[in-house]
Design a protein around this motif. Sequence first.
Motif, mmCIF file in Angstrom:
data_model
loop_
_atom_site.group_PDB
_atom_site.id
_atom_site.type_symbol
_atom_site.label_atom_id
_atom_site.label_comp_id
_atom_site.label_asym_id
_atom_site.label_seq_id
_atom_site.Cartn_x
_atom_site.Cartn_y
_atom_site.Cartn_z
ATOM 1 N N LEU A 188 47.053 -5.509 32.976
ATOM 2 C CA LEU A 188 47.191 -4.691 34.171
ATOM 3 C C LEU A 188 46.816 -3.248 33.840
ATOM 4 O O LEU A 188 46.983 -2.797 32.704
ATOM 5 C CB LEU A 188 48.625 -4.748 34.691
ATOM 6 N N PRO A 189 46.305 -2.514 34.828
ATOM 7 C CA PRO A 189 45.887 -1.134 34.567
ATOM 8 C C PRO A 189 47.056 -0.225 34.229
ATOM 9 O O PRO A 189 48.157 -0.378 34.750
ATOM 10 C CB PRO A 189 45.214 -0.717 35.872
ATOM 11 N N ASN A 200 45.703 -17.167 39.540
ATOM 12 C CA ASN A 200 46.871 -16.618 38.838
ATOM 13 C C ASN A 200 46.599 -15.232 38.279
ATOM 14 O O ASN A 200 47.473 -14.370 38.292
ATOM 15 C CB ASN A 200 47.328 -17.567 37.726
ATOM 16 N N ILE A 201 45.385 -15.008 37.793
ATOM 17 C CA ILE A 201 45.023 -13.674 37.290
ATOM 18 C C ILE A 201 45.017 -12.678 38.446
ATOM 19 O O ILE A 201 45.550 -11.578 38.326
ATOM 20 C CB ILE A 201 43.667 -13.713 36.559
ATOM 21 N N VAL A 202 44.454 -13.062 39.583
ATOM 22 C CA VAL A 202 44.439 -12.171 40.745
ATOM 23 C C VAL A 202 45.873 -11.906 41.215
ATOM 24 O O VAL A 202 46.241 -10.761 41.492
ATOM 25 C CB VAL A 202 43.575 -12.740 41.885
ATOM 26 N N MET A 203 46.678 -12.947 41.285
ATOM 27 C CA MET A 203 48.075 -12.791 41.728
ATOM 28 C C MET A 203 48.841 -11.805 40.853
ATOM 29 O O MET A 203 49.715 -11.094 41.343
ATOM 30 C CB MET A 203 48.787 -14.142 41.724
ATOM 31 N N SER A 204 48.507 -11.733 39.570
ATOM 32 C CA SER A 204 49.225 -10.830 38.660
ATOM 33 C C SER A 204 49.006 -9.360 39.024
ATOM 34 O O SER A 204 49.777 -8.501 38.606
ATOM 35 C CB SER A 204 48.804 -11.081 37.213
ATOM 36 N N THR A 228 39.976 -3.081 37.931
ATOM 37 C CA THR A 228 40.712 -4.214 37.367
ATOM 38 C C THR A 228 40.836 -5.336 38.388
ATOM 39 O O THR A 228 40.714 -6.518 38.042
ATOM 40 C CB THR A 228 42.101 -3.763 36.875
ATOM 41 N N LEU A 229 41.058 -4.976 39.656
ATOM 42 C CA LEU A 229 41.172 -5.991 40.702
ATOM 43 C C LEU A 229 39.851 -6.733 40.877
ATOM 44 O O LEU A 229 39.832 -7.968 40.985
ATOM 45 C CB LEU A 229 41.614 -5.366 42.021
ATOM 46 N N ALA A 230 38.740 -6.017 40.892
ATOM 47 C CA ALA A 230 37.430 -6.677 41.007
ATOM 48 C C ALA A 230 37.213 -7.623 39.829
ATOM 49 O O ALA A 230 36.772 -8.766 40.018
ATOM 50 C CB ALA A 230 36.314 -5.644 41.077
ATOM 51 N N LEU A 271 38.754 -15.962 47.244
ATOM 52 C CA LEU A 271 38.061 -16.567 46.099
ATOM 53 C C LEU A 271 37.069 -17.647 46.531
ATOM 54 O O LEU A 271 36.130 -17.947 45.793
ATOM 55 C CB LEU A 271 39.066 -17.154 45.108
ATOM 56 N N SER A 272 37.255 -18.195 47.719
ATOM 57 C CA SER A 272 36.344 -19.247 48.188
ATOM 58 C C SER A 272 34.983 -18.681 48.632
ATOM 59 O O SER A 272 34.034 -19.442 48.822
ATOM 60 C CB SER A 272 36.975 -20.041 49.326
ATOM 61 N N ILE A 273 34.909 -17.357 48.784
ATOM 62 C CA ILE A 273 33.639 -16.725 49.153
ATOM 63 C C ILE A 273 32.787 -16.641 47.891
ATOM 64 O O ILE A 273 33.159 -15.974 46.915
ATOM 65 C CB ILE A 273 33.861 -15.320 49.756
#
Length: 126
Positions: free
Chosen positions: A3-4, A24-28, A13-15, A58-60
């Motif tokens: 995390l930043p 799970n990584i995005v959720m963190s 970091t989000l991108a 994420l489906s895009i």
Amino acid sequence: MDLPKKPEHVHTTLANAFNTGDVNIVMSMYDVTGIIVPEPGKPVSGKEKFEESIKGILSIKGKMDIKTVYCLQAGDTAVGRSVWSITDNGETRISAKGIEVMKQQPDGTWKIIVDHAFGAEDSLVA
């Protein structure tokens, strides 16, 4: 993914988290007690709704890019304005101007507590 440590690094970091394709990584990156607005006029909260929203994004197909317009910090809270897009083979799949509120965690890292992906769009009406 770490995390930043600074709020001005949250967008990059989000991108990077989205580009892993791992929910799970995005959720963190998020405090799921906050709010995410994955599409205009449809704010959601709670782990299940956050995960559903993130899976939708994420489906895009494509690569996410987020540019920071500004990031203002006041103590353990910050607000950021972003311009983001998902492109695939040079074609923009989706793009918008967002507003994010971030909160510093006890370990010094930053998480997003409010993510309004379309919050700075000119056409958005309260």
